[in-house]
Design a protein around this motif. Sequence first.
Motif, PDB file in Angstrom:
ATOM      1  N   HIS A 263       0.853  -1.187   0.000  1.00 38.20           N
ATOM      2  CA  HIS A 263       0.000   0.000   0.000  1.00 38.20           C
ATOM      3  C   HIS A 263       0.892   1.242   0.000  1.00 38.20           C
ATOM      4  CE1 HIS A 263      -2.892   3.028   1.366  1.00 38.20           C
ATOM      5  NE2 HIS A 263      -3.855   2.167   0.999  1.00 38.20           N
TER       6      HIS A 263
ATOM      7  N   THR B  86       0.180   3.130   3.811  1.00 39.98           N
ATOM      8  CA  THR B  86       0.325   2.357   5.049  1.00 39.98           C
ATOM      9  C   THR B  86       1.492   1.379   5.008  1.00 39.98           C
ATOM     10  OG1 THR B  86      -1.191   0.594   4.320  1.00 39.98           O
ATOM     11  CG2 THR B  86      -2.159   2.535   5.400  1.00 39.98           C
TER      12      THR B  86
ATOM     13  N   VAL C 199      -2.567  -5.753  -0.522  1.00 38.67           N
ATOM     14  CA  VAL C 199      -3.829  -5.070  -0.223  1.00 38.67           C
ATOM     15  C   VAL C 199      -4.628  -4.915  -1.524  1.00 38.67           C
ATOM     16  CG1 VAL C 199      -4.876  -2.967   0.677  1.00 38.67           C
ATOM     17  CG2 VAL C 199      -2.743  -3.834   1.660  1.00 38.67           C
TER      18      VAL C 199
ATOM     19  N   HIS D  14      -6.860  -3.357  -4.297  1.00 39.39           N
ATOM     20  CA  HIS D  14      -7.303  -2.023  -4.732  1.00 39.39           C
ATOM     21  C   HIS D  14      -8.537  -2.250  -5.590  1.00 39.39           C
ATOM     22  CE1 HIS D  14      -6.922   1.751  -7.340  1.00 39.39           C
ATOM     23  NE2 HIS D  14      -7.271   2.144  -6.126  1.00 39.39           N
TER      24      HIS D  14
ATOM     25  N   TRP E 286     -18.799   9.277   5.092  1.00 32.60           N
ATOM     26  CA  TRP E 286     -17.369   9.291   5.416  1.00 32.60           C
ATOM     27  C   TRP E 286     -16.893   7.867   5.677  1.00 32.60           C
ATOM     28  CZ3 TRP E 286     -13.241  12.356   5.234  1.00 32.60           C
ATOM     29  CH2 TRP E 286     -12.100  11.993   5.948  1.00 32.60           C
ATOM     30  N   ASP E 287     -15.834   7.478   4.953  1.00 30.32           N
ATOM     31  CA  ASP E 287     -15.265   6.130   5.075  1.00 30.32           C
ATOM     32  C   ASP E 287     -14.120   6.157   6.094  1.00 30.32           C
ATOM     33  OD1 ASP E 287     -14.404   3.531   4.749  1.00 30.32           O
ATOM     34  OD2 ASP E 287     -13.450   3.902   2.797  1.00 30.32           O
ATOM     35  N   VAL E 288     -14.329   5.509   7.239  1.00 29.24           N
ATOM     36  CA  VAL E 288     -13.309   5.511   8.299  1.00 29.24           C
ATOM     37  C   VAL E 288     -12.108   4.638   7.947  1.00 29.24           C
ATOM     38  CG1 VAL E 288     -15.009   5.988  10.096  1.00 29.24           C
ATOM     39  CG2 VAL E 288     -14.482   3.612   9.493  1.00 29.24           C
ATOM     40  N   ASP E 289     -12.227   3.827   6.881  1.00 34.56           N
ATOM     41  CA  ASP E 289     -11.136   2.937   6.492  1.00 34.56           C
ATOM     42  C   ASP E 289     -10.186   3.581   5.495  1.00 34.56           C
ATOM     43  OD1 ASP E 289     -11.977   0.838   8.142  1.00 34.56           O
ATOM     44  OD2 ASP E 289     -13.408   0.136   6.628  1.00 34.56           O
ATOM     45  N   GLY E 290     -10.314   4.898   5.243  1.00 39.69           N
ATOM     46  CA  GLY E 290      -9.336   5.577   4.405  1.00 39.69           C
ATOM     47  C   GLY E 290      -9.876   6.123   3.107  1.00 39.69           C
ATOM     48  N   GLY E 291     -11.148   5.876   2.804  1.00 35.42           N
ATOM     49  CA  GLY E 291     -11.697   6.367   1.541  1.00 35.42           C
ATOM     50  C   GLY E 291     -12.069   7.825   1.568  1.00 35.42           C
TER      51      GLY E 291
ATOM     52  N   HIS F 269     -12.383   9.762  -1.980  1.00 34.01           N
ATOM     53  CA  HIS F 269     -11.410  10.839  -1.760  1.00 34.01           C
ATOM     54  C   HIS F 269     -11.916  12.182  -2.280  1.00 34.01           C
ATOM     55  CE1 HIS F 269      -8.714   7.625  -0.630  1.00 34.01           C
ATOM     56  NE2 HIS F 269      -8.836   7.076  -1.819  1.00 34.01           N
TER      57      HIS F 269
ATOM     58  N   GLY G  44      -9.215  11.434   3.227  1.00 37.18           N
ATOM     59  CA  GLY G  44      -8.879  10.061   3.562  1.00 37.18           C
ATOM     60  C   GLY G  44      -7.405   9.790   3.351  1.00 37.18           C
TER      61      GLY G  44
END
Length: 322
Positions: free
Chosen positions: A192, A195, A200, A202, A231-236, A256, A280
Motif C-alpha cells: 500500500h 500504510t 492489499v 485495490h 465518510w469512510d473511516v477505512d481511508g476512503g 477521496h 482520507g
Amino acid sequence: MNDTPPTAIPTKRRCTVTVSAQAWHGSKAAAQAAGCGSISELLEKLGNGELAIVIADEVGPPLSDAPGTFDTYGAPSSTPQTVTAWPLDSADEGPAKPTSGYTNGRTATATIHPKSKPQPAQLLAPLLRLPKVVLTAVCASLIVLPILYVLDLRLSGSKKASLDLDQAITVTTGDAIAGYEVTDHMRIRPVHPVTGAVNVPHNGVDVATPSGTPIYGVGVTGDKITVDCWWDVDGGGWVANQTTESFPQLVFQSLHLLENECRSGTFTSGEVIALSGNSGLGSGEHYDFRVKLEGSYIDPPRQFLEAALTGKTLALDGSLAE
C-alpha cells in the motif's frame, strides 16, 4: 256527377294476420321499435312502404311457454326466423329482405327464435347513439395514450439498460481518460503506498485529477440518480454512492472527494454531484472510481469512468450516448 263506373272503384280487401303467442310479443315489440302504437299501424306502414323489414336475431323477450312456430303460409316451420321492422331511413345498406307480411288474404306469421344471440350490430347500437364528440374523444384516447406511455418510458429512462460486463472494456495503468492519466487500476497491490501493508486489494481505478475536478452522475440519458454521501473511516475519505434507474444492480462509488463538496440527493444523469479532492488516505490529489455489482466490486468498465469525468450520458446498451 261521378261518371266513374262502379267496377273501376278500388275496393279494400280484408287482411288477416295470425300469430302465435310468442310471435305476438315479438310483433308488438317490433311495432314499438318502429314507433307504431299498434301492430295494425305497423302493418299499415309496411304496406305503404314507410318501413322496411329486416331479419334480426330476437325481438322482445323469449317466452318459455310459446307454442310451435309456423312459416309464412301457416305451415309448421323447423327453422324459425325473427322479423323486425325499422324505418326506411335507418335501415342498413342493401335492400330490405321481407320475410313476412300480408298479401291478398294470405295468413302471415312472425316468429321468434327462443335461443338467438345478439348480432354485433345490436351490441354496438347503444355506442353508435353517443354524440360524435364523445366517440371521437374515445377513439383519440385509445390512440394517444399508448403513444404517451411509450414516450414517458423513453424520456424518463425507466427502461432497464443492458450491458455485457464480461465483454466490457476496462482500463489499466497508463491509460488516459478525459485527458487525465490512470495511475492505478483494479488489482492486488504488493504494498500500500501510504500504510505499507502488503497484498492489499485495490478495488477501483485511480485517476490523477487535480482537487476540485467536477464529478458527474453516471446513467442513461434522463436517468434519475440517487446520491448518498458518507465518510469512510477505512481511508476512503468522503465517498459518494450512486444508484440509477437503468442500472439498478450497480452502485457507482467515488472516493477521496473534496470535503463539503459531495451532494446527497436526487439528480439527473450528467449533473455534477461532487468535486474530487484528497480526503482520507492518499499520496496526493486523485479520483478513485469503483463499481459494485450486487454488493461485490468489479473492474470498472471504461465508459462508466469516462461518464463520471466528462458528464456524458449512456445509451440503453451501456455505451456512451452520441
